[in-house]
Write an enzyme that holds these catalytic residues in place. Structure first.
Site, PDB file in Angstrom:
ATOM      1  N   ASN A 271       0.748  -1.181  -0.039  1.00  0.00           N
ATOM      2  CA  ASN A 271      -0.014  -0.105   0.158  1.00  0.00           C
ATOM      3  C   ASN A 271       0.947   1.306  -0.056  1.00  0.00           C
ATOM      4  O   ASN A 271       0.440   2.174  -0.748  1.00  0.00           O
ATOM      5  CB  ASN A 271      -0.939   0.013   1.145  1.00  0.00           C
ATOM      6  CG  ASN A 271      -1.938  -1.022   0.988  1.00  0.00           C
ATOM      7  OD1 ASN A 271      -2.880  -0.564   0.179  1.00  0.00           O
ATOM      8  ND2 ASN A 271      -2.126  -2.050   1.806  1.00  0.00           N
TER       9      ASN A 271
ATOM     10  N   LEU B 143      -3.281   1.681  18.343  1.00  0.00           N
ATOM     11  CA  LEU B 143      -2.685   3.051  18.739  1.00  0.00           C
ATOM     12  C   LEU B 143      -3.426   3.559  19.905  1.00  0.00           C
ATOM     13  O   LEU B 143      -4.671   3.109  19.944  1.00  0.00           O
ATOM     14  CB  LEU B 143      -2.689   3.808  17.693  1.00  0.00           C
ATOM     15  CG  LEU B 143      -1.683   3.835  16.605  1.00  0.00           C
ATOM     16  CD1 LEU B 143      -2.255   4.718  15.569  1.00  0.00           C
ATOM     17  CD2 LEU B 143      -0.316   4.151  17.067  1.00  0.00           C
TER      18      LEU B 143
ATOM     19  N   HIS C 207      -8.319  -1.033   5.779  1.00  0.00           N
ATOM     20  CA  HIS C 207      -8.313  -2.455   6.329  1.00  0.00           C
ATOM     21  C   HIS C 207      -8.987  -3.243   5.327  1.00  0.00           C
ATOM     22  O   HIS C 207      -9.983  -2.882   4.577  1.00  0.00           O
ATOM     23  CB  HIS C 207      -9.417  -1.995   7.325  1.00  0.00           C
ATOM     24  CG  HIS C 207      -9.820  -3.212   8.184  1.00  0.00           C
ATOM     25  ND1 HIS C 207      -8.970  -3.791   9.254  1.00  0.00           N
ATOM     26  CD2 HIS C 207     -10.859  -4.117   7.981  1.00  0.00           C
ATOM     27  CE1 HIS C 207      -9.483  -4.831   9.614  1.00  0.00           C
ATOM     28  NE2 HIS C 207     -10.499  -5.089   9.106  1.00  0.00           N
TER      29      HIS C 207
ATOM     30  N   LEU D  97     -11.062   0.569  17.442  1.00  0.00           N
ATOM     31  CA  LEU D  97     -10.150  -0.491  16.757  1.00  0.00           C
ATOM     32  C   LEU D  97     -11.076  -0.511  15.357  1.00  0.00           C
ATOM     33  O   LEU D  97     -12.240  -1.290  15.447  1.00  0.00           O
ATOM     34  CB  LEU D  97      -9.894  -1.558  17.311  1.00  0.00           C
ATOM     35  CG  LEU D  97      -8.921  -2.363  16.508  1.00  0.00           C
ATOM     36  CD1 LEU D  97      -7.593  -1.475  16.331  1.00  0.00           C
ATOM     37  CD2 LEU D  97      -8.572  -3.474  17.108  1.00  0.00           C
ATOM     38  N   ASP D  98     -10.576  -0.005  14.090  1.00  0.00           N
ATOM     39  CA  ASP D  98     -11.252  -0.316  12.726  1.00  0.00           C
ATOM     40  C   ASP D  98     -12.612   0.248  12.786  1.00  0.00           C
ATOM     41  O   ASP D  98     -13.709  -0.199  12.156  1.00  0.00           O
ATOM     42  CB  ASP D  98     -11.315  -1.835  12.279  1.00  0.00           C
ATOM     43  CG  ASP D  98      -9.846  -2.281  11.992  1.00  0.00           C
ATOM     44  OD1 ASP D  98      -9.000  -1.349  11.692  1.00  0.00           O
ATOM     45  OD2 ASP D  98      -9.447  -3.297  12.432  1.00  0.00           O
TER      46      ASP D  98
END
Ligand code: NHR
Ligand code: GAR
Length: 215
Positions: free
Chosen positions: A18, A95, A111, A146-147
């Site tokens: 990426n 994080l 993701h 998260l995500d």
């Protein structure tokens, strides 16, 4: 950011496919990758940065006693580059709240699933195990969840009958390499922002599943 190019710090952990896609598009997409940071000293993405003349820093999380200390060091390293945008690209460490809130609206992640399906890791096998008919990639603003941050865009692919997880993952990765530079260029041109925890494009709220990009 208005009268200069958007400056981006890319954070990686691994192969850097990426990162490479972002580098390759940067010459014609209104942004500059000023620095690459990896938590993994062995990441091939560091070699990619070097080959393209982009400076890099290694911050090995194993050199820190606690997650908080690693986060603080990463936060300082990013701040020292004063970026307009931080792009997570195959970054594998969760994080903490300080860094995420400081870069709220200025930190993106790609993701490998159609969020909110399959957050976390091992997404391709989980999509297969769930009997999903489609899979893909999602770019979202990074928040503490998260995500779970506001979704900006997705690229969908159809899962083939009896497709092994590895093949599916390779096809998702190709879709990621198409999707991420597009979204980053939107941010660089000022079309994309986060307002009151909503992803906005050209002044309109992006629908909760994100803008749909064709592979
Ligand atoms: N941090 C926050 N606060 N919010 C997000 O949305 C984040 C994030 C950090 C990374 C990328 C994410 C992905 O795209 C990402 C999004 C790592 C893990 C994980 O479980 C999960 C999701 C993502 C990245 N990491 C383990 C950890 O203990 C380590 C796993 C490993 O090293 O293999 O940090 O998938
Ligand atoms: C990509 O599919 C990326 O989405 C995923 O790792 C793969 C390798 O990326 N990221 C995560 O799983 C983040 N936790 P790369 O080749 O760009 O390094």
């Amino acid at each position: 950011m208005s009268d200069q190019q958007c400056c981006i710090v890319v954070i990686i952990s691994g192969n850097g496919n990426n990162l490479q896609a972002l580098i390759d598009a940067s010459s014609h997409s209104g942004y500059t990758i000023s620095h690459v940071i990896s938590n993994n000293p062995e990441a091939f993405g560091l070699e990619r940065a070097k080959r393209c003349g982009i400076p890099s820093t290694v911050l090995n999380h194993r050199d820190f006693d606690t997650r908080a200390e690693f986060d603080d060091a990463l936060h300082l390293a990013i701040n020292s580059k004063n970026p307009d945008l931080v792009a997570l690209a195959g970054f594998m460490r969760i994080l903490g709240p300080d860094i995420v809130s400081n870069y709220s609206g200025r930190m993106l992640n790609i993701h490998p699933s159609l969020l909110p399906k399959h957050p976390g890791i091992n997404t391709h096998q989980r999509a297969l195990d769930a009997g999903d008919h489609e899979h893909g990639a999602t770019v979202h603003f990074v928040t503490e969840e998260l995500d779970g941050g506001p979704i900006i865009a997705q690229c969908r692919i159809t899962i083939n009958a009896d497709e092994p997880a590895q093949e599916l993952g390779a096809r998702v990765l190709l879709s990621e390499q198409q999707l991420y530079p597009i979204v980053v260029s939107w941010f660089a041109s000022g079309r994309l922002c986060l307002q009151q925890n909503k992803a906005m494009m050209d002044g309109a709220i992006i629908p909760c599943r994100g803008l749909q990009i064709r592979a």
